[in-house]
Design a protein around this motif. Structure first.
Motif, mmCIF file in Angstrom:
data_model
loop_
_atom_site.group_PDB
_atom_site.id
_atom_site.type_symbol
_atom_site.label_atom_id
_atom_site.label_comp_id
_atom_site.label_asym_id
_atom_site.label_seq_id
_atom_site.Cartn_x
_atom_site.Cartn_y
_atom_site.Cartn_z
ATOM 1 N N ASP A 131 36.029 49.473 37.406
ATOM 2 C CA ASP A 131 34.588 49.586 37.694
ATOM 3 C C ASP A 131 33.889 48.313 37.119
ATOM 4 O O ASP A 131 32.388 48.256 37.046
ATOM 5 N N ASP A 132 34.612 47.161 36.971
ATOM 6 C CA ASP A 132 33.823 45.940 36.503
ATOM 7 C C ASP A 132 33.991 45.012 38.033
ATOM 8 O O ASP A 132 35.007 44.512 38.444
ATOM 9 N N PRO A 133 32.824 44.773 38.765
ATOM 10 C CA PRO A 133 32.757 43.954 39.890
ATOM 11 C C PRO A 133 33.393 42.656 39.788
ATOM 12 O O PRO A 133 34.196 42.355 40.686
ATOM 13 N N SER A 134 33.403 42.034 38.692
ATOM 14 C CA SER A 134 33.983 40.585 38.500
ATOM 15 C C SER A 134 35.346 40.601 38.413
ATOM 16 O O SER A 134 36.050 39.877 38.867
ATOM 17 N N ILE A 135 35.953 41.908 37.833
ATOM 18 C CA ILE A 135 37.459 41.672 37.551
ATOM 19 C C ILE A 135 37.903 42.178 39.064
ATOM 20 O O ILE A 135 38.933 41.450 39.582
ATOM 21 N N CYS A 136 37.199 42.857 39.985
ATOM 22 C CA CYS A 136 37.743 43.057 41.159
ATOM 23 C C CYS A 136 37.830 41.771 42.346
ATOM 24 O O CYS A 136 38.579 41.299 42.981
ATOM 25 N N LYS A 137 36.654 41.090 41.804
ATOM 26 C CA LYS A 137 36.335 39.823 42.550
ATOM 27 C C LYS A 137 37.259 38.706 42.301
ATOM 28 O O LYS A 137 37.985 38.104 43.238
ATOM 29 N N ILE A 138 37.339 38.366 40.995
ATOM 30 C CA ILE A 138 38.127 37.201 40.650
ATOM 31 C C ILE A 138 39.766 37.664 40.998
ATOM 32 O O ILE A 138 40.390 36.724 41.240
ATOM 33 N N LEU A 139 40.178 38.846 40.600
ATOM 34 C CA LEU A 139 41.546 39.154 40.889
ATOM 35 C C LEU A 139 42.174 39.229 42.148
ATOM 36 O O LEU A 139 43.211 38.949 42.440
ATOM 37 N N PRO A 173 41.884 40.403 27.928
ATOM 38 C CA PRO A 173 41.892 39.686 28.944
ATOM 39 C C PRO A 173 43.058 39.439 29.750
ATOM 40 O O PRO A 173 44.347 39.510 29.045
ATOM 41 N N LEU A 174 42.881 39.227 31.209
ATOM 42 C CA LEU A 174 44.172 39.224 32.029
ATOM 43 C C LEU A 174 44.584 37.739 32.119
ATOM 44 O O LEU A 174 43.644 37.040 32.410
ATOM 45 N N TYR A 175 45.831 37.306 32.005
ATOM 46 C CA TYR A 175 46.078 35.857 32.406
ATOM 47 C C TYR A 175 46.745 35.886 33.614
ATOM 48 O O TYR A 175 47.769 36.553 33.900
ATOM 49 N N PRO A 176 46.380 34.901 34.310
ATOM 50 C CA PRO A 176 46.769 34.740 35.890
ATOM 51 C C PRO A 176 48.320 34.799 36.190
ATOM 52 O O PRO A 176 49.038 35.597 36.772
ATOM 53 N N ASP A 177 49.151 33.992 35.090
ATOM 54 C CA ASP A 177 50.535 34.164 35.193
ATOM 55 C C ASP A 177 51.316 35.227 34.815
ATOM 56 O O ASP A 177 52.209 35.878 35.469
#
Length: 448
Positions: free
Chosen positions: A9-17, A103-107
């Motif tokens: 429900d966080d648009p920024s998470i959807c966009k960045i991830l 927070p989610l870390y890309p690797d």
């Protein structure tokens, strides 16, 4: 190309991830609510779903149930801003592949997705190994020393009640693990346990994190957000390093505890919440009250029961028990067998002052197990320099009783700090991360 659905429900998470996974070679579809995701799932299938557990309209367990019924082979990874061991256990039991905290870390997220897609979806009854490791890591190790027995006697008394609790202890003594233990032994154990590190919250964000906000309440508030108190409704909230909250946020917190309700930033109506509060600090909160940096009325509201957590030096008799527990955890994580400590390492451990307490011991064991060959004993060359150097500095001393060794180490450190601050006991206590009362007791114990 593998197809991934991101539900958050966080648009920024959807966009960045979403952009990150697209650059990594995946086809990505996003949904901003549970209901929107279910509509997408009815129309098309996905190889993998990354789903936020707290979606607002429906919870993650409902989404998982629907995915299991529609597409049994679809792999599901859950993410959440509030890690909860019991929730993770329940989800993995129901067939989720993993539970990651923000927070989610890309690797890490990419490695988890690659690992998930490289194997079959886990069966429900075979999916318990990962959360079991997490549970063991977060478990407070009980001991047989006098101080540990006293602590757990008090825990057994207060856990079944709804009393607010203050946990006071040095850094690294396991205050959060103790708070989880209290929650697990309470009537609220089936509900959420939400841990908040007040030390990492800025003055501007603290109110939003604790009480939530409405869309448009301030710049950057792009959507409604539930606060920690609302998420913990029915369960327990753990406020670590509560002494770091600003005076203004302390006032809001006091009102929440008094009225048993919260009001999101930007909202007029209040929501009733039923939450047990456990607060922790490595500072003496009453001393902060005297210094006018912590509200006295909030202190008394929280201090229905106080637990004093002993340092590792104060429960040194529990050292073998703690070492064995941490070695067992490392063996599972590293998939190897360790034959305990060598005689030299045992001697080093007993002569060391352990300023970082149980957390430092756990990290030392993890490092040593990584450097030790499968089936071998932990030797001195696998220990960090601060432990071996500490021993070298004290080598010239004649062997004495263990208690005297610890007292001598503490005495030397206290004298060093007192000299540094021109014998200002308040400043010395602050630098030593203990309260003034503990410092006076230590001075008396070592005849200073």
């Amino acid at each position: 190309m593998k197809k991934i659905l991101i539900i958050d429900d966080d648009p920024s998470i959807c966009k960045i991830l979403g952009k990150f996974l697209q650059k990594s070679g995946y086809e990505v579809v996003t949904a901003l609510s549970g209901k929107q995701a279910l509509l997408l799932l009815k129309k098309q299938s996905f190889h993998l779903v990354v789903c936020d557990y707290n979606l607002g309209d429906i919870n993650g367990l409902e989404v998982l149930s629907k995915i299991n019924s529609l597409y049994p082979q679809t792999i599901v990874i859950f993410i959440s801003g509030y890690g909860n061991i019991q929730t993770a256990v329940d989800l993995v039991k129901e067939g989720a592949f993993h539970f990651l905290t923000k927070p989610l870390y890309p690797d890490i997220i990419l490695k988890t997705i690659e690992e998930a897609l490289s194997q079959k979806k886990p069966e429900k009854e075979k999916s318990q190994s990962k959360p079991k490791q997490q549970v063991n890591q977060d478990k407070y190790v009980k001991g047989n020393s006098a101080s540990a027995k006293k602590l757990f006697k008090h825990v057994a008394l207060v856990a079944p009640t709804d009393y607010s609790v203050i946990i006071h202890g040095e850094t690294g003594t396991g205050k959060e693990a103790l708070a989880r233990l209290i929650h697990e032994q309470s009537k609220r154990r089936s509900q959420n346990f939400v841990a908040i590190d007040c030390g990492s919250l800025s003055k501007e964000l603290a109110a939003s994190e604790l009480f939530g906000h409405m869309k448009g309440a301030f710049t950057g508030a792009l959507q409604d957000k539930k606060g920690a108190f609302e998420i913990a409704d029915g369960g327990t909230i753990f406020l670590d390093e509560i002494g770091n909250l600003s005076y203004e946020v302390q006032m809001y917190l006091l009102r929440t505890l008094q009225e048993k309700s919260v009001r999101c930033i930007g909202e007029v109506k209040e929501k009733v919440v039923d939450v047990r509060v456990i607060a922790a600090s490595n500072e003496d909160l009453y001393e902060k009250v005297r210094q006018k940096s912590f509200r006295e009325d909030l202190y008394h509201r929280l201090n229905e029961f106080k637990l004093e957590v002993p340092s590792l030096c104060e429960r040194i008799d529990d050292l073998p028990l703690l070492v064995n527990s941490f070695i067992s955890q490392a063996e599972v994580q590293l998939d190897k067998k360790i034959k305990g400590l060598s005689v030299q390492v045992k001697e080093l451990f007993y002569h060391y002052s352990w300023p970082g307490n149980i957390r430092e011991l756990q990290n030392v064991i993890k490092r040593a197990c990584l450097l030790t060959e499968d089936g071998a004993q932990i030797e001195a060359d696998s220990l960090p320099l601060e432990i071996t150097d500490f021993s070298e500095m004290n080598k010239s001393q004649q062997p004495v009783e263990l208690k005297n060794v610890i007292l001598e180490a503490q005495k030397n450190e206290i004298i060093r700090v007192l000299e540094k601050v021109n014998y200002n006991k308040t400043k010395a206590a602050s630098l030593l991360k203990i309260d003034r009362k503990t410092l006076y007791n230590k001075l008396k114990e070592i005849n200073l």
